[in-house]
Design an enzyme around this catalytic site. Structure first.
Site, PDB file in Angstrom:
ATOM      1  N   CYS A   1      50.656  44.437  40.552  1.00  0.00           N
ATOM      2  CA  CYS A   1      49.144  44.863  41.064  1.00  0.00           C
ATOM      3  C   CYS A   1      48.856  46.131  41.697  1.00  0.00           C
ATOM      4  O   CYS A   1      49.873  46.612  42.579  1.00  0.00           O
ATOM      5  CB  CYS A   1      49.205  44.289  41.718  1.00  0.00           C
ATOM      6  N   CYS A 142      40.846  45.166  38.704  1.00  0.00           N
ATOM      7  CA  CYS A 142      41.954  45.730  37.873  1.00  0.00           C
ATOM      8  C   CYS A 142      42.724  46.587  37.627  1.00  0.00           C
ATOM      9  O   CYS A 142      41.948  47.669  36.670  1.00  0.00           O
ATOM     10  CB  CYS A 142      42.160  44.365  36.450  1.00  0.00           C
TER      11      CYS A 142
END
Length: 197
Positions: A1, A142
């Site tokens: 991430c 994202c």
């Protein structure tokens, strides 16, 4: 991430009073740097386009994978350290992403699933993006998806710019593609809450 990596980097940079830090992740070592005004930049490895790296179940054209779900057709498939599909559409907000993305995310061609990016080219240096992330959630932002969107847009000839703003529901990230394939992801960090054990 990568968004979480930017946040961790910001904390470490602040604690050390440093301008640069290297963070070791399961995806490799990431160079992180303060970018002013509460922003952090990450040096991101080059996208991987080989079908085995995505990974796909079998050999296929990763630039335009022969799968579809409603308006999401012929996605680009690539790995940013995690698997991504990028689908280009005329208008991001016109697509019912929770309706159409799960079929792509869980397609038999993707044994590990994939984050599904729905991307609109909004200008010569602007991409509007929303991402349906594994295991099946619509995210506000994202970081790896923003990098994947620029990589796919450049490879398909949809944008020529090396540096673009990627606008997502949760905010805008700046992504730069370098000559050697590496990318730089820059975005703001904000404290949501803190606690004490």
């Amino acid at each position: 991430c990568l968004n979480a990596t930017r946040c961790v980097a910001w904390l470490v940079l602040r604690e050390r009073g440093a301008a640069h830090v290297r963070l070791e992740t399961l995806g490799g070592v990431i160079d992180c740097a303060a970018a002013g005004d509460g922003a952090v930049s990450l040096g991101v490895a080059s996208p991987r386009w080989d079908w085995r790296d995505v990974p796909l179940a079998r050999a296929a054209d990763t630039l335009a994978l022969d799968i579809s779900s409603g308006p999401l057709v012929a996605p680009a498939a690539l790995s940013m350290g995690n698997p991504h599909l990028v689908c280009f559409v005329p208008a991001r907000d016109a697509v019912d992403v929770p309706r159409w993305a799960p079929a792509l995310q869980n397609h038999e061609m993707l044994p590990q699933g994939a984050n599904v990016g729905v991307a609109e080219i909004a200008g010569p240096a602007r991409i509007r993006l929303v991402v349906w992330e594994r295991p099946g959630i619509l995210t506000q932002a994202c970081g790896s998806g923003a990098c994947a969107a620029l990589a796919a847009a450049r490879r398909r000839g949809r944008v020529a710019a090396r540096e673009v703003d990627v606008e997502m529901p949760g905010g805008t990230l700046r992504v730069e593609a370098h000559e050697d394939g590496r990318m730089t992801l820059t975005g703001p960090v904000a404290v949501a809450f803190s606690g004490r054990f």
